[in-house]
Design an enzyme around this catalytic site. Sequence first.
Site, mmCIF file in Angstrom:
data_model
loop_
_atom_site.group_PDB
_atom_site.id
_atom_site.type_symbol
_atom_site.label_atom_id
_atom_site.label_comp_id
_atom_site.label_asym_id
_atom_site.label_seq_id
_atom_site.Cartn_x
_atom_site.Cartn_y
_atom_site.Cartn_z
ATOM 1 N N ARG A 24 -48.428 69.696 12.457
ATOM 2 C CA ARG A 24 -49.197 69.047 13.526
ATOM 3 C C ARG A 24 -48.319 68.629 14.700
ATOM 4 N NH1 ARG A 24 -52.514 65.100 9.589
ATOM 5 N NH2 ARG A 24 -50.661 65.505 8.312
ATOM 6 N N LYS A 76 -65.429 64.980 20.312
ATOM 7 C CA LYS A 76 -64.918 63.636 20.041
ATOM 8 C C LYS A 76 -63.709 63.329 20.917
ATOM 9 C CE LYS A 76 -61.431 64.092 16.398
ATOM 10 N NZ LYS A 76 -60.893 65.369 16.665
#
Length: 316
Positions: free
Chosen positions: A101, A197
């Site tokens: 990530r 989102k």
Amino acid sequence: MSQYVDSSLKLFALNSNKQLSEEIAQIIGVQLGKCSVSRFSDGEIQINIEESIRGGDVFVIQSTSAPVNEHLMELLIMIDALKRASAKTINIVMPYYGYARQDRKARSREPITAKLVANLLETAGASRVITLDLHAPQIQGFFDIPIDHLMGVPILADYFKNKNLQDIVIVSPDHGGVTRARRLADRLKAPIAIIDKRRPKPNVAEVMNIVGQVEGKTAILIDDIIDTAGTITLAANALVENGAADVYACCTHPVLSGPAIERIQNSKIKELVVTNSIALPEEKKIEKIVELSVAPLIAEAIIRVYEKQSISALFD
């Protein structure tokens, strides 16, 4: 037992996921190689390979899951040991690639740790990496050695096909996962929806609105990693509020750290389908979680690499 018993194919397992390693060895028809991983009293790792691997094609299975730094260091030391023991090729089978990530600079003065890990593996002496559902596919470009990128979507799709669910919609919990959702949707011949989102800070998700039709449908949320489960549980709640009949969720890598299990247990998710790319401890194996094995896929990939056959044909 298969034809690989007396061959140069050598399979070794480190400590991150012994059960998966044993499954893979059983499918291929080889014994796991003999090696010991121990600790000195100050915590330093000692590895001893207890059989000859000279001239062998060696495959080492190790997910860099929690504790990620321990597992990564084990792997680097193992690669060095194999190189010094004259292995012909050192193939790293990494079902879960830790630090994936951190694949870009999102802010000033940030490291790109996914690239650093790639450099460490290459410098230690790895010849090839076989991995599963990288968080960002472009991480393949961080390597100057061959990398085989396997996909978990076909395994998840087969599971849902066999459930014979009606009126399905595949939902991506964010814009970044649309390609993954599209792959699953194509296999299940279903439409997709996207949850828009905004994330104010890491591991804190704030759901905005849903793009697509979910009312009265069976929604299947798909992500590559579920970590603290904040995103996925908020998404499930938003789907139910918008009229979804049932909500299922699936992912390849069940990191499930911190409050994840409690959140899933208390969420609107009917079933969370994961793979065993990361070993789940007993306390995390709740009724809502269904675990599928990636061992047949990884075993087939190892055989194909060893026999110099196509990996992409696995997904055609």
